[in-house]
Design a protein around this motif. Structure first.
Motif, short mmCIF file in Angstrom:
data_model
loop_
_atom_site.label_atom_id
_atom_site.label_comp_id
_atom_site.label_asym_id
_atom_site.label_seq_id
_atom_site.Cartn_x
_atom_site.Cartn_y
_atom_site.Cartn_z
N ARG A 1 45.68 25.60 -65.62
CA ARG A 1 46.06 25.25 -66.97
C ARG A 1 44.95 24.58 -67.76
O ARG A 1 45.10 24.31 -68.95
CB ARG A 1 47.27 24.33 -66.91
N GLY B 1 48.58 20.53 -64.94
CA GLY B 1 48.52 21.65 -64.01
C GLY B 1 48.75 21.29 -62.56
O GLY B 1 48.74 22.18 -61.70
N PHE C 1 43.60 26.36 -71.02
CA PHE C 1 44.65 26.37 -72.05
C PHE C 1 44.79 24.99 -72.68
O PHE C 1 44.91 24.86 -73.91
CB PHE C 1 45.97 26.80 -71.41
N ALA D 1 56.71 21.87 -68.31
CA ALA D 1 55.65 22.01 -67.31
C ALA D 1 56.22 22.24 -65.92
O ALA D 1 55.70 23.07 -65.15
CB ALA D 1 54.77 20.77 -67.31
#
Length: 326
Positions: free
Chosen positions: A6, A258, A9, A306
């Motif tokens: 992640r 992440g 991003f 998430a």
């Protein structure tokens, strides 16, 4: 260092948030006396200063979650350690000792959590939830007036700006870099990932999971002690309600960054980007005059999102593995 997951991003999202704030608010640009638009990064520097303790705390929480554990006591531990730092500074102790005292207290809290979880074989959620309640009650007992002041000498260190960068950012940056390298390139770091991925498999190859759980929870206590020292040194007054919701903020930042809530996957770099993302979101809420009561709701929504992505990724990998085995 190769980025994955992640992190790219999140980097893009952070850049977009900064761009939106710059265009719509006086976040990075302002007009001088002549009316010309000039770059003024003071608001961004203040944001980093305000979140220095969060950056530090999130690094420790990353290792805990990577190992498949959780620590809900960090908010109360931050409060107690900050109060200890303020009281020690007011007693006239040398400034280095005022920084050392909360670190020692935080490490002691981590030691208790680590011992009970690793060798008492009690789930970390129960242990740290109980510790959270005990520490919060102790903070209220120690600060019946509701606040305690720090000494001028102690605060001067926290507000100093060597080379134009605050002491808190120097400490947070150096600490995050060291732990990122440790997690990626040392045996301890590899063992944390192994235990978080599969404790049973780690045991088979000679890595005792309980030893790793002990070390990450102990280290997290040290981390919170350091974070509290940095936090307390920036303010003249420490209130007894500080740290409320700190555990939610750290866990949200780690998972958004992440790191798998189930352990075994993630990075310190992703966590730092997650903290910055939440900090920018909070700034946007303030600039756009959205009521503060929505802040926790927004954090909770991000956390659920998430975790949902993490569950979807985990199930996708399970399907791939089952298909390969077939």
């Amino acid at each position: 260092m190769k980025w994955r997951g992640r992190e790219p991003f999140l980097l893009i999202m952070n850049v977009l948030l900064v761009a939106i704030l710059t265009v719509t608010t006086p976040f990075l640009l302002r007009r001088d006396a002549a009316g010309a638009v000039i770059l003024d990064p003071s608001a961004f520097r203040l944001l980093l200063d305000n979140y220095a303790a969060t950056f530090i705390g999130a690094v420790g929480m990353t290792l805990v979650i990577l190992a498949g554990q959780i620590d809900l006591s960090v908010g109360s531990a931050l409060a107690l350690c900050a109060v200890i730092a303020a009281q020690v500074s007011q007693m006239g102790w040398p400034v280095p000792l005022a920084f050392l005292a909360p670190i020692l207290v935080g490490t002691l809290i981590g030691l208790v959590n680590a011992t009970v979880v690793a060798y008492g074989r009690i789930h970390a959620i129960l242990v740290t939830l109980g510790m959270m309640t005990i520490l919060r009650g102790l903070v209220v007992h120690l600060v019946p007036a509701g606040w305690v002041a720090t000494s001028d000498a102690f605060k001067a260190v926290g507000l100093a700006r060597p080379l134009g960068i605050s002491t808190s950012i120097w400490i947070a940056g150096a600490f995050a870099l060291i732990i990122a390298l440790v997690a990626r390139y040392t045996r301890w770091g590899r063992e944390i990932y192994a235990v978080g991925s599969n404790p049973q498999a780690a045991t088979i190859i000679g890595i005792p999971p309980h030893r790793i759980w002990f070390t990450v929870l102990l280290f997290n206590g040290f981390t919170i002690g350091l974070a509290s020292a940095v936090h307390a040194s920036r303010f003249g007054v420490i209130q007894n309600n500080i740290g409320q919701g700190f555990e939610l903020l750290l866990i949200t930042a780690v998972v958004i960054g992440g790191t798998s809530i189930f352990g075994g996957y993630g990075s310190v770099g992703g966590t730092l980007l997650g903290v910055l993302f939440l900090a920018l979101v909070r700034s946007a809420l303030i600039y756009f005059r959205i009521p503060a009561l929505w802040e926790q709701a927004v954090y909770g929504a991000f956390l659920l999102f998430a975790v949902g992505l993490d569950i979807a990724r985990t199930r996708a990998w399970s399907r791939v593995l089952r298909g390969g085995a077939a």
